[in-house]
Structure formats: C-alpha cells, structure tokens
Enzyme design. Sequence first.
Site, short mmCIF file in Angstrom:
data_model
loop_
_atom_site.label_atom_id
_atom_site.label_comp_id
_atom_site.label_asym_id
_atom_site.label_seq_id
_atom_site.Cartn_x
_atom_site.Cartn_y
_atom_site.Cartn_z
N GLU A 80 48.18 36.12 49.48
CA GLU A 80 48.20 37.51 48.98
C GLU A 80 47.40 38.21 49.85
O GLU A 80 46.29 37.95 50.45
CB GLU A 80 47.53 37.31 47.50
CG GLU A 80 47.50 38.91 46.66
CD GLU A 80 46.49 38.66 45.24
OE1 GLU A 80 46.72 39.47 44.54
OE2 GLU A 80 45.90 37.77 45.30
N LYS A 179 53.26 41.43 40.48
CA LYS A 179 52.11 40.96 39.80
C LYS A 179 51.61 41.59 38.39
O LYS A 179 51.40 42.71 38.54
CB LYS A 179 50.80 41.08 40.67
CG LYS A 179 49.60 40.17 40.24
CD LYS A 179 48.61 40.24 41.24
CE LYS A 179 47.12 39.48 40.73
NZ LYS A 179 46.10 39.58 41.80
N CYS A 212 48.06 34.66 42.18
CA CYS A 212 46.56 34.77 41.97
C CYS A 212 46.39 34.69 40.68
O CYS A 212 46.51 33.83 39.68
CB CYS A 212 45.73 35.97 42.80
SG CYS A 212 44.18 35.64 42.89
#
Length: 500
Positions: A80, A179, A212
């Site tokens: 990321e 995300k 993440c």
Amino acid sequence: MLPSQTLLHTAVFALTVLQALASDTFIAAVYEHAVILPDAADEPVSPEDALALMNKNMDVLEEAIKEAAQQGAHIIVTPEDGIYGWRFTREAIYPYLEDIPDPAVNWIPCTDPTRFAPTPVQERLSCMARNNSIYVVANIGDKKLCNSSDPGCPSDGRYQYNTDVVFDPEGKLLARYHKYNLFRRETQFNYPKEPEAITFETSFGKFGIFTCFDILFREPAVVLVSELQVDTVLFPTAWMNVLPFLTAVEFHSAWAMGMGVNLLSANTHNISLAMTGSGLFTPEGPAAYHYDSGTEEGRLLLAELSARPRLSPTYPPTVNWSLYATSIKKFPEEKDTFSGAVRRDIFTFSELRRKAGNYTVCQGVLCCHLVYRMLNKSKDEVYVLGAFDGLHGSLIKYHWQICTLLKCKSTDLSTCGQPVETAQTKFEMFSLSGTFDTNYVFPEVLYSGVQLAPGEFKVLRDGRLKSKHGTSQPLVTAALFGRLYEKDLPHPLQEGNFLQ
C-alpha cells in the site's frame, strides 16, 4: 511488438499456466518497499513531477518483480502507498491519481495504452506483468468524477479512492478494489458507498484482496474468507507496528492461522514510522517473513504455498475456541488483580508471582485461563496474565476479546501493557485459553526481538494455545486475540452511516 516477440510471449505465458496446473502448489512473492516519498506539500505538483516520483518507485518495484519472476513466482504483491507514499492532503494527491476502469472492460494497458488515457502508471504495471508473465498486485489511487446529481458527490466534484489493482500475466487488468476501512489519517481519500468483495479465480486457487486496516473488520475480510471461500488473500499494507498485539508479522500470521487461509502481506518500509514486517503466511504458520527495524532497505520474500489449503492433509482442524475454558472449573482467581492500559484499552492483569502455576483472570464475560512453567525466570522481569473484553478505538470503535500472557516493561506493575520488544525468560510450557464469545480468534506468540515462533506452538480443537516443547527463545507475548464483529459500533464516517 514484433510477430516473433508475440509468439514468444504467448509460449512463455502458456508454459506458466501449464506449470501452475501441474501442481497443487504455487510460488508467491511479496516485496517490502522503502518508498521514495515526495516532499510534503499542501498544493498539488505538476502531473509531470508526480509521474517522475512514481516512476522512481516503479523502477524499484520492477526490479523486484523481475527477480521474483526469475525465481519462478506466479504472483507478487507490492505494498500500500508503494508508488507515491502518504504525505498528502486531498488536493495534493490529485496529480498522482488515475481513472481506473472496471476490469469488465477487458483491457490490457500495455498493448492498448490510449484506450483510457492518460494512464501511464497502469500501462507500466501492465507491462511489468506481461513482460515477466506474472500476476502483479499494486496499490494506486483512483479518481471518479461526479456532479450535483449525486447527493454524495464531494464539493470538488470527484471521488478519490485508495485502490488495489491486479494485472494477470498477459497484462490484463484483472481486479480493482477500493479500500473500505480507511485509517483515520487517510483524509485524502473517500469511503466507497458500499463494501466490495473482490475475488478472482486462477489455476492455482481462488484469490481475494483487501488493504491494510480492512483486516480488522468483517467487511470485506471475513466475507471473503467465510462466505466466498477464497484460498489466498492479497494484502497490500502500510502497517505501523504496535506492540504488544499488533505488530505486522505477529497479527498477520495469527490472522492467517485463525481464518485458515494464505495471506500474502506486503508492507511498506519506513523505520521512522515503525513500518516493517511482511510475510507469506499460511494456516499452519509463516512460510517466510521479514521484520527489520534497523535499516531502510527493502526485501523480496518468496515461498511455495498450497494452492487450496483447505484440501491439504495438514490443514488445521476446526477449533471451538471456548470449549476447554468453559468446561473446566476456574482456577483460583488472584485477589490482587490490577488494571493496566494497553494504549487506551484497560486490561485486568494478574502478576505471575511463581515460577509455575495455574491462573484465571476475568473481565466482562471473558475468563482467561493459564497453566505455565518458566524455565529460567529472570529476577528483573515480570509477566502477567491479562484479559480484555470491550470496545477498542477512539473514533472507530470495534469489539475485542483478548487473553494474553505478556512481559511487563519493567518490574513496576504500572508499566504492564506498555510496548516491550525484548525479554530474557523462557517457558518450559504454557497453555492459554478463554471463554470467547466468537469463532474469530487469532493465536499469537511473539519472541524477543519481534520474532515469530513457527512450529513451536499449536492450537488444540478445544481452544487451547499450547507450546509444543517449551519456548526456544525468550517470550514477549502469547495471546488469543478475538473479534466480536457483531458488537462493533456503526462506523461514524462510512457513507451508509451518515443517514442513521
């Protein structure tokens, strides 16, 4: 491309597919990248300067991708923020974004770069995949224009998304994921209107992808594994290590074991922000991992993994995480329990005063049981059994249940729960269990120096985390980290909750 080159590429790609079909395993790679960062600025740079910075990072990533392919990797995950970093306001990141189309358009940017131009980053990533006959996973920014007909349209007329992309070995855009669970500092991006559950099939298993902070929440992480039954999760991350339970290698390895899937975790590398820790994690433990808080160098990791781990003869059995702890009579609770903070979370602790013993500590509905025997207890070290049952977080509140055996920072009990990286005490044995209200429990064992303990502990069907033959290294933490997703509070920033 010349006809002879086209034939050669087709032949190499076909060989790659046949090799993958011939085996129940595949070779996976992740690259931990020391990102070249832009200068901090509130105002946007020119598109040319933005691309120049991104090309510097892609130069490094391309070398890693070439090396991985030369070593036989079928797929590689990069981190990321790995192409442009994270020092941005909403306005300043705009020159780094591209419009990423839906993969349904069937597009190979490497061979058709003008179709959705300007897309120089997607073109280069596509060519990296195509020229090396490898699946390439990268994290970039997506922009989508909107107008007043959309009531959620931001005032600047565009949505900006933290986005993962996957290119197949021909260079085709195969997957795109926005995300969903943004970290609190990601104000440059928008939340998607709905969570996305992105999967794709290969000859070496079914893959899912998220980014993440997503790993801590039900959507999309649990949906991909429990409902959509992916075999392997692709996980670009920019993870800041937080002891005692949330270092990257510690938690990501535990998550893969608890969920029963492969996790390909590629972290950014920045020691000033405690970012390091990547790995190829499996249901049986880490196949390869890297943690380096001393240098600013990247690292390529490769390992051969089971393509469909649920079908493997070594696949761990289903665990009833509360079976043992609810079936026994509680060990005598220590009268001198005390409260201690792990960051903002208030644990109930009990000091392990003896070299060996049985302990129970409770908080809320969670009771944690420990049987242990120390091998060489240092007089300068204090260990505690701890329990936590409650909401974690300040803005975003989500429910944890944790049982832990951990080392305190010093002999002062007020330091219990503070970050500790090193220890001197080894354990001849330990067995940790708890009365968990969830099936989602992640087993962690962390040794001195932030090192994992592959093959040195086991999880029994009745929910006990047990050492096999003692600890070969001094123990920092052993924990059972439970998540009660159904008790999470509504997210205050995701769009669906604005209307509540």
